[in-house]
Design a protein around this motif. Sequence first.
Motif, PDB file in Angstrom:
ATOM      1  N   VAL A 176      34.503  50.837  42.054  1.00  0.00           N
ATOM      2  CA  VAL A 176      33.660  51.560  43.007  1.00  0.00           C
ATOM      3  C   VAL A 176      34.406  52.770  43.551  1.00  0.00           C
ATOM      4  O   VAL A 176      35.598  52.954  43.313  1.00  0.00           O
ATOM      5  N   ASP A 177      33.668  53.594  44.317  1.00  0.00           N
ATOM      6  CA  ASP A 177      34.299  54.764  44.921  1.00  0.00           C
ATOM      7  C   ASP A 177      35.295  54.368  46.004  1.00  0.00           C
ATOM      8  O   ASP A 177      36.428  54.847  46.034  1.00  0.00           O
ATOM      9  N   MET A 222      27.156  59.597  51.845  1.00  0.00           N
ATOM     10  CA  MET A 222      27.964  58.391  51.730  1.00  0.00           C
ATOM     11  C   MET A 222      27.148  57.207  52.235  1.00  0.00           C
ATOM     12  O   MET A 222      26.476  57.316  53.256  1.00  0.00           O
ATOM     13  N   VAL A 223      27.200  56.088  51.511  1.00  0.00           N
ATOM     14  CA  VAL A 223      26.535  54.879  51.972  1.00  0.00           C
ATOM     15  C   VAL A 223      27.505  53.712  51.875  1.00  0.00           C
ATOM     16  O   VAL A 223      28.385  53.669  51.009  1.00  0.00           O
ATOM     17  N   ARG A 224      27.340  52.801  52.798  1.00  0.00           N
ATOM     18  CA  ARG A 224      28.059  51.535  52.742  1.00  0.00           C
ATOM     19  C   ARG A 224      27.086  50.456  52.305  1.00  0.00           C
ATOM     20  O   ARG A 224      25.988  50.333  52.870  1.00  0.00           O
ATOM     21  N   LEU A 225      27.456  49.694  51.290  1.00  0.00           N
ATOM     22  CA  LEU A 225      26.609  48.603  50.814  1.00  0.00           C
ATOM     23  C   LEU A 225      26.916  47.365  51.640  1.00  0.00           C
ATOM     24  O   LEU A 225      27.937  46.704  51.451  1.00  0.00           O
ATOM     25  N   ASP A 226      26.027  47.057  52.572  1.00  0.00           N
ATOM     26  CA  ASP A 226      26.235  45.930  53.470  1.00  0.00           C
ATOM     27  C   ASP A 226      25.813  44.626  52.798  1.00  0.00           C
ATOM     28  O   ASP A 226      24.732  44.544  52.215  1.00  0.00           O
ATOM     29  N   VAL A 244      29.772  55.733  47.328  1.00  0.00           N
ATOM     30  CA  VAL A 244      29.474  54.355  47.697  1.00  0.00           C
ATOM     31  C   VAL A 244      30.723  53.648  48.209  1.00  0.00           C
ATOM     32  O   VAL A 244      31.776  53.662  47.560  1.00  0.00           O
ATOM     33  N   LEU A 245      30.589  53.028  49.367  1.00  0.00           N
ATOM     34  CA  LEU A 245      31.610  52.161  49.962  1.00  0.00           C
ATOM     35  C   LEU A 245      31.095  50.737  49.909  1.00  0.00           C
ATOM     36  O   LEU A 245      29.967  50.468  50.321  1.00  0.00           O
ATOM     37  N   VAL A 246      31.922  49.832  49.407  1.00  0.00           N
ATOM     38  CA  VAL A 246      31.526  48.425  49.300  1.00  0.00           C
ATOM     39  C   VAL A 246      32.188  47.635  50.419  1.00  0.00           C
ATOM     40  O   VAL A 246      33.407  47.720  50.615  1.00  0.00           O
ATOM     41  N   GLU A 247      31.394  46.866  51.139  1.00  0.00           N
ATOM     42  CA  GLU A 247      31.881  46.057  52.246  1.00  0.00           C
ATOM     43  C   GLU A 247      31.923  44.607  51.822  1.00  0.00           C
ATOM     44  O   GLU A 247      30.884  43.960  51.659  1.00  0.00           O
ATOM     45  N   ILE A 248      33.149  44.085  51.621  1.00  0.00           N
ATOM     46  CA  ILE A 248      33.321  42.707  51.199  1.00  0.00           C
ATOM     47  C   ILE A 248      34.494  42.100  51.967  1.00  0.00           C
ATOM     48  O   ILE A 248      35.593  42.649  51.960  1.00  0.00           O
TER      49      ILE A 248
END
Length: 487
Positions: A248-249, A189-193, A230-234
């Motif tokens: 997104v996931d 798992m990754v977070r897109l910073d 994928v985790l999106v951080e917004i």
Amino acid sequence: MKNQVQLITYVDRLGGGDLDALRTLLGGELKGLFGGVHLLPFFHPIDGADAGFDPIDHTLVDPRLGDWSAIRRLSADVDVMADVIVNHMSSDSPQFQDWRARGDASPYAGLFLTYDAVFPQGAREADLMAIYRPRPGLPFAPVTLGDGSKRLLWTTFTPQQIDIAVHHPQGRAYLDGILQTLADSGIRMVRLDAVGYAIKKAGASSFMMPETFAFIGDFAARARALGIEVLVEIHAYYQRQIEIARQVDWVYDFALPPLVLHALHAGDGAPLARWIGLRPSNALTVLDTHDGIGIIDIGADAADREGSPGLVAPEQLDALVERIHDASGGQSRLATGAAASNLDLYQVNCTFYDALGRDDGAYLAARAIQFFLPGVPQVYYVGLLAGENDMDLLTRSGVGRDINRHHYTPGEITQALQRPVVRALCDLIRLRNTHPAFGGRFELLPTAAGRLSMRWCLDVTALRLDVDLRQRVHTVVEETVEAEHAR
């Protein structure tokens, strides 16, 4: 991603050790609490200009924490999430230093985004004013190259964080190399910073544009090909979170923290109940993270305030900020806005426990709401221990967000785990992880003003949460429902 509570933590700030020490803690005093752990940046170095979010080498574990074999040992025990810092890298990185020394002769020419790459004909005042900013000022910093020439670089956050040209072959290769390194080390798992700022376009906001969505979709596909979610951080207007979630996931439910605070401070659950009916279910629920408490997420759209109102009225949002400041005894005011060196325009810096005036009942009610909502809950390490504002660290660093980034010693952890509020929180975490009803169907129940109720049903077993928002207390009740209702 497991449907269990996750921990968010810095490796070195929870017990003061390294990756193996954290693994021991998760298997010891914190055993059974977390199905996953989000490791905040553990790359070289962890103590740069932005607490690890400005990596010199994104493919190197900071040696003070361990190495990739330690990551693999941890990922064998628990799901591990890591950050991919999409938008930028450190000005001290070898790639940037080589380009600064050699210019176009550098193999990294094209990796860093220059002003003229976006504005080849120059920019009008209107073009510059259209750029969406998370902090005051324009996102540019000058640099002098080895031959004496000067260039203007995009620096969205600080002059030490140099933006990457993500569509350039060098930028794509750089990011793909990070993904491959993470995949090889067992991270799934990754977070897109800071990904919302990754694409720049002349005359546009350069934040969450259609081109940004396209980039996120492409990058997520490349990650999935390696077996990575994928985790999106917004932080953005709530309707944009709903749009992002369709593509997104996982997304963060960043509207939840301020809405829960509003509900418990004002005794008004209507805005929260409305959001529960709108929010995406593929969300990671949070009350606190390494950043501040988001405000923009429930306010009106900054680009269209009249036509796109927020989840609360402007006067309610202003009142919420003041209530946080009052509840924290004014400490959050000292860490927010002009008082802090990193001027986040959309966040209040404060621990969540202090944002509720250190009221144990209110704090546990907030956590119960978080755990009962659809999605996967994440608990920040300071929040796990019902941590208070670290004014000493804030004074030493002058960085507003450090108020919520305490360095816990092993002794402090042991002591905190004995506090009644923390023991009760751990019981709630275990309930969320193990009760079968959370694998069933969710419903928000109709209630009177000042109250909030929700329920999970599986077969004929149900688990109901009732919250008295005015008294700031909650109850959890297991009940039996009729078979027809359960379906």
